[in-house]
Design an enzyme around this catalytic site. Structure first.
Site, PDB file in Angstrom:
ATOM      1  N   GLU A   1       0.832  -1.210   0.000  1.00 29.78           N
ATOM      2  CA  GLU A   1       0.000   0.000   0.000  1.00 29.78           C
ATOM      3  C   GLU A   1       0.867   1.261   0.000  1.00 29.78           C
ATOM      4  O   GLU A   1       1.855   1.347   0.727  1.00 29.78           O
ATOM      5  CB  GLU A   1      -0.907  -0.006   1.231  1.00 29.78           C
ATOM      6  CG  GLU A   1      -1.857   1.178   1.297  1.00 29.78           C
ATOM      7  CD  GLU A   1      -2.703   1.186   2.562  1.00 29.78           C
ATOM      8  OE1 GLU A   1      -3.746   1.856   2.569  1.00 29.78           O
ATOM      9  OE2 GLU A   1      -2.313   0.531   3.552  1.00 29.78           O
TER      10      GLU A   1
ATOM     11  N   LYS B   1      -9.835   2.564  -2.052  1.00 28.90           N
ATOM     12  CA  LYS B   1      -9.970   1.870  -0.770  1.00 28.90           C
ATOM     13  C   LYS B   1     -11.368   2.065  -0.175  1.00 28.90           C
ATOM     14  O   LYS B   1     -11.813   3.188   0.031  1.00 28.90           O
ATOM     15  CB  LYS B   1      -8.899   2.412   0.178  1.00 28.90           C
ATOM     16  CG  LYS B   1      -8.746   1.705   1.499  1.00 28.90           C
ATOM     17  CD  LYS B   1      -7.516   2.256   2.206  1.00 28.90           C
ATOM     18  CE  LYS B   1      -7.258   1.627   3.548  1.00 28.90           C
ATOM     19  NZ  LYS B   1      -5.997   2.102   4.156  1.00 28.90           N
TER      20      LYS B   1
ATOM     21  N   CYS C   1      -5.749  -2.807   2.088  1.00 30.57           N
ATOM     22  CA  CYS C   1      -5.413  -2.746   3.518  1.00 30.57           C
ATOM     23  C   CYS C   1      -6.583  -3.029   4.459  1.00 30.57           C
ATOM     24  O   CYS C   1      -6.980  -4.163   4.654  1.00 30.57           O
ATOM     25  CB  CYS C   1      -4.772  -1.405   3.837  1.00 30.57           C
ATOM     26  SG  CYS C   1      -3.885  -1.434   5.432  1.00 30.57           S
TER      27      CYS C   1
END
Length: 386
Positions: free
Chosen positions: A120, A197, A234
């Protein structure tokens, strides 16, 4: 970290357990009956040795079928530390990381990787802990036409490799807003698309909502020459529904580029992506950075701890999990590394046929329940004794 600095769990087991005991422990821990080791070319191992990063190779096999050919794909997961101090000029910081990772990608090409994914926000220190906008927002760049995508597009074409990379995105068409974004580059060197995300942490030193909010790209799956790929960035790994939606959209491999630290999440790390692989009948590739990053100014996170300048340690431990519940050993907890894993994508359907998880999933039931739970007047379905 404790006083005893464990570099790699698998290496520790191999050092201290006799062979027969080690084989049984690996069967229990990793879900494999036989040795998974994939022999890598000397050229790839030489690049790793000369540049000070680990390289490990493993394989997953599938049953031979009568009506389908094997679908063999090699994936590469890259974990790395930053290179120069966070006080250095931003362009020099980024260039130093570029140069390090370009070398690792070269090793991945030598090892025959068809797909490579970074960790990330790989082009920068994970500065979101500081809550300072400047200079960190200057790392943001356009997803399709930014310098990092352009640089990697050349490598993707040269190596005939799909490259997935995670950046801080600057959306020039919508008010120059910032997003946490994964970009997918085809092996033709063309921009294939992006995913933002979905879930943003607000825990400990992870103050990311200061910079960007939840993504708006849904759960896209990217159809490539080497399979159907998705990216669960993540913190999304903590949300089973996030994993599930990529599966419903047909993903065969879901990458999880991450940045997470020590005692905050390490007990969860080896479990979540592996559970997702089992529940959704696809391969998962969780990737985490390594090292401790020091910032110019002290910061706090409202958790009662003293103000500090260091963020970490990020514990690496990147691995790959298969839909049958097996997994590879992890990369190191503290060293740059390339994990090369050979997959037979036919295993995805074979596991679906054997376990029937997709057949028994009851999506309409949950859709109805989720709809009820999202209403403002929702009441939990609890039955009490009267």
């Amino acid at each position: 970290m404790s006083a005893f600095e464990l570099k790699n769990l698998n290496d520790c087991l191999e050092k201290h357990l006799p062979p027969d005991e080690l084989k049984e422990v690996k069967r229990i821990l990793y879900g494999v009956e036989e040795d998974q080791t994939l022999e890598l070319p000397t050229s790839a191992k030489d690049i790793a040795e000369q540049n000070g990063f680990d390289i490990k190779g493993y394989r997953f096999t599938a049953r031979e079928e009568q009506t389908r050919k094997r679908r063999i794909v090699r994936v590469g997961a890259i974990q790395n530390s930053i290179v120069i101090p966070t006080t250095a000029p931003l362009e020099k910081q980024r260039e130093a990381i570029w140069n390090k990772v370009k070398t690792i990608i070269k090793a991945a090409a030598e090892a025959g990787c068809n797909i490579v994914c970074t960790q990330e926000a790989w082009t920068m220190p994970f500065a979101f802990c500081t809550r300072e906008k400047f200079p960190w927002c200057e790392f943001a760049e356009e997803a399709e036409n930014g310098p990092t995508t352009k640089m990697l597009a050349e490598l993707a074409k040269a190596y005939n490799m799909v490259i997935i990379h995670s950046i801080l995105e600057r959306d020039m068409e919508h008010g120059e807003t910032i997003w946490n974004t994964a970009v997918v580059i085809s092996n033709s060197g063309r921009y294939l698309g992006k995913h933002r995300k979905n879930h943003i942490p607000r825990v400990g030193d992870f103050n990311e909502s200061t910079y960007y909010m939840e993504g708006n790209t849904g759960h896209p799956v990217f159809e490539t020459e080497f399979g159907k790929l998705a990216v669960n960035i993540c913190y999304g790994r903590h949300h089973p529904q996030n994993w599930m939606m990529f599966g419903l959209n047909g993903a065969e491999i879901v990458f999880n580029p991450s940045a997470t630290i020590g005692r905050l999440s390490e007990p969860q790390w080896s479990i979540e992506a592996r559970n997702a692989a089992i529940a959704n009948s696809y391969f998962t590739v969780p990737i985490n950075r390594v090292g401790t990053e020091k910032f110019p100014n002290e910061y706090t996170s409202g958790d009662g701890n003293k103000a500090h300048k260091e963020f970490g340690p990020f514990y690496g431990s990147s691995y790959v999990a298969a839909p049958d519940g097996s997994r590879t050993p992890s990369l190191s907890r503290d060293k740059d590394g390339l994990l090369v894993v050979e997959l037979d994508l036919n295993l995805c359907r074979q596991v679906k046929d054997f376990w029937g998880f997709r057949m028994t999933q009851r999506v309409p039931l949950y859709a109805e329940s989720f709809k009820k739970a999202s209403e403002h007047d929702f009441k939990p379905q609890i039955i009490k004794e009267t």
